[in-house]
Design an enzyme around this catalytic site. Structure first.
Site, PDB file in Angstrom:
ATOM      1  N   ASP A  35       0.845  -1.192   0.000  1.00 48.66           N
ATOM      2  CA  ASP A  35       0.000   0.000   0.000  1.00 48.66           C
ATOM      3  C   ASP A  35       0.884   1.247   0.000  1.00 48.66           C
ATOM      4  O   ASP A  35       1.899   1.300   0.686  1.00 48.66           O
ATOM      5  CB  ASP A  35      -0.918  -0.002   1.229  1.00 48.66           C
ATOM      6  CG  ASP A  35      -2.074   0.968   1.085  1.00 48.66           C
ATOM      7  OD1 ASP A  35      -3.214   0.513   0.951  1.00 48.66           O
ATOM      8  OD2 ASP A  35      -1.819   2.205   1.096  1.00 48.66           O
ATOM      9  N   ASN A  97     -12.904  -3.345   2.098  1.00 50.32           N
ATOM     10  CA  ASN A  97     -13.941  -2.314   2.117  1.00 50.32           C
ATOM     11  C   ASN A  97     -14.753  -2.386   0.832  1.00 50.32           C
ATOM     12  O   ASN A  97     -14.192  -2.597  -0.248  1.00 50.32           O
ATOM     13  CB  ASN A  97     -13.293  -0.934   2.246  1.00 50.32           C
ATOM     14  CG  ASN A  97     -12.473  -0.796   3.514  1.00 50.32           C
ATOM     15  OD1 ASN A  97     -12.922  -1.183   4.592  1.00 50.32           O
ATOM     16  ND2 ASN A  97     -11.262  -0.261   3.407  1.00 50.32           N
ATOM     17  N   GLU A 105     -12.340   3.198  -1.341  1.00 46.00           N
ATOM     18  CA  GLU A 105     -11.762   4.308  -2.101  1.00 46.00           C
ATOM     19  C   GLU A 105     -11.495   3.903  -3.554  1.00 46.00           C
ATOM     20  O   GLU A 105     -11.779   4.669  -4.483  1.00 46.00           O
ATOM     21  CB  GLU A 105     -10.454   4.726  -1.412  1.00 46.00           C
ATOM     22  CG  GLU A 105      -9.691   5.844  -2.056  1.00 46.00           C
ATOM     23  CD  GLU A 105      -8.313   6.001  -1.422  1.00 46.00           C
ATOM     24  OE1 GLU A 105      -7.367   6.309  -2.160  1.00 46.00           O
ATOM     25  OE2 GLU A 105      -8.185   5.810  -0.197  1.00 46.00           O
ATOM     26  N   VAL A 106     -10.938   2.718  -3.750  1.00 41.57           N
ATOM     27  CA  VAL A 106     -10.582   2.263  -5.102  1.00 41.57           C
ATOM     28  C   VAL A 106     -11.549   1.153  -5.522  1.00 41.57           C
ATOM     29  O   VAL A 106     -11.618   0.108  -4.868  1.00 41.57           O
ATOM     30  CB  VAL A 106      -9.129   1.742  -5.142  1.00 41.57           C
ATOM     31  CG1 VAL A 106      -8.789   1.272  -6.550  1.00 41.57           C
ATOM     32  CG2 VAL A 106      -8.155   2.819  -4.675  1.00 41.57           C
ATOM     33  N   HIS A 110     -10.038  -5.442  -3.558  1.00 43.17           N
ATOM     34  CA  HIS A 110      -8.725  -5.652  -2.939  1.00 43.17           C
ATOM     35  C   HIS A 110      -8.896  -6.061  -1.498  1.00 43.17           C
ATOM     36  O   HIS A 110      -9.831  -5.641  -0.816  1.00 43.17           O
ATOM     37  CB  HIS A 110      -7.858  -4.388  -3.033  1.00 43.17           C
ATOM     38  CG  HIS A 110      -8.526  -3.148  -2.556  1.00 43.17           C
ATOM     39  ND1 HIS A 110      -9.459  -2.468  -3.304  1.00 43.17           N
ATOM     40  CD2 HIS A 110      -8.414  -2.458  -1.392  1.00 43.17           C
ATOM     41  CE1 HIS A 110      -9.874  -1.410  -2.643  1.00 43.17           C
ATOM     42  NE2 HIS A 110      -9.270  -1.382  -1.472  1.00 43.17           N
TER      43      HIS A 110
HETATM   44  P1  5GP Z   1      -9.830   1.254   0.128  1.00 43.09           P
HETATM   45  O1  5GP Z   1     -10.176   2.456   0.953  1.00 43.09           O
HETATM   46  O2  5GP Z   1     -10.403   1.337  -1.247  1.00 43.09           O
HETATM   47  O3  5GP Z   1     -10.146  -0.031   0.824  1.00 43.09           O
HETATM   48  O4  5GP Z   1      -8.255   1.247   0.039  1.00 43.09           O
HETATM   49  C1  5GP Z   1      -7.538   1.738  -1.048  1.00 43.09           C
HETATM   50  C2  5GP Z   1      -6.074   1.692  -0.678  1.00 43.09           C
HETATM   51  O5  5GP Z   1      -5.323   1.881  -1.855  1.00 43.09           O
HETATM   52  C3  5GP Z   1      -5.631   2.740   0.318  1.00 43.09           C
HETATM   53  O6  5GP Z   1      -5.088   2.109   1.477  1.00 43.09           O
HETATM   54  C4  5GP Z   1      -4.581   3.564  -0.438  1.00 43.09           C
HETATM   55  O7  5GP Z   1      -3.493   3.973   0.359  1.00 43.09           O
HETATM   56  C5  5GP Z   1      -4.166   2.605  -1.539  1.00 43.09           C
HETATM   57  N1  5GP Z   1      -3.728   3.253  -2.767  1.00 43.09           N
HETATM   58  C6  5GP Z   1      -4.343   4.253  -3.423  1.00 43.09           C
HETATM   59  N2  5GP Z   1      -3.661   4.592  -4.539  1.00 43.09           N
HETATM   60  C7  5GP Z   1      -2.583   3.759  -4.588  1.00 43.09           C
HETATM   61  C8  5GP Z   1      -1.507   3.616  -5.503  1.00 43.09           C
HETATM   62  O8  5GP Z   1      -1.392   4.318  -6.520  1.00 43.09           O
HETATM   63  N3  5GP Z   1      -0.588   2.659  -5.226  1.00 43.09           N
HETATM   64  C9  5GP Z   1      -0.683   1.868  -4.108  1.00 43.09           C
HETATM   65  N4  5GP Z   1       0.260   0.945  -3.932  1.00 43.09           N
HETATM   66  N5  5GP Z   1      -1.697   1.968  -3.221  1.00 43.09           N
HETATM   67  C10 5GP Z   1      -2.632   2.913  -3.457  1.00 43.09           C
END
Ligand code: 5GP
Length: 128
Positions: A35, A97, A105-106, A110
């Protein structure tokens, strides 16, 4: 409502090689990388290579081979990063999530694997 996958999400770009990543493990159907904003000494994201939005999308529509490969990959990541209790590690937490209430967020499925320190309770009892 069908799952609507956005090919411009950041993990899709990582899978296409458009954005670099710090790979921990890769297999036929799965990629695991660090991350970018780690919340613990070990913070790895495990993602399927296929176009799945969320955990429920993946488990409903991915092939048996993809799901098996993904689950085995999580074990490999735990072993490689040294957090697996079965291999002398101190333990870890997985988080996935999904959607608005899950604060995703993404929008590419994952699994977060977190470890390397005591992680505290799973959730606070407050509504924050
Ligand atoms: P979510 O909130 O969707 O469960 O988590 C998304 C995660 O993706 C976050 O912990 C954030 O730090 C990580 N993340 C976002 N953009 C990037 C990226 O460009 N590269 C990497 N390695 N992690 C990312």
């Amino acid at each position: 409502m069908p799952y609507d996958y956005d090919d411009q999400n950041i993990f899709a770009k990582i899978l296409r090689g458009e954005i670099p990543n710090d790979t921990v493990f890769e297999s036929e159907h799965t990629l695991a990388f660090k991350d970018i904003e780690p919340l613990a000494p070990v913070h790895v994201l495990v993602i399927p290579k296929g176009r799945y939005v969320s955990h429920d999308h993946f488990t409903a529509e991915a092939s048996d081979a993809e799901i098996l490969d993904f689950m085995r990959a999580t074990a490999e990541v735990c072993r490689i990063t040294g957090v697996s209790p079965g291999n002398g590690g101190d333990g870890f937490r997985t988080i996935s999530n999904a959607g608005e209430n899950g604060v995703q967020e993404v929008p590419h499925f994952h699994l977060h694997i977190l470890g390397g320190r005591h992680l505290g309770r799973m959730l606070s009892r407050k509504d924050d």
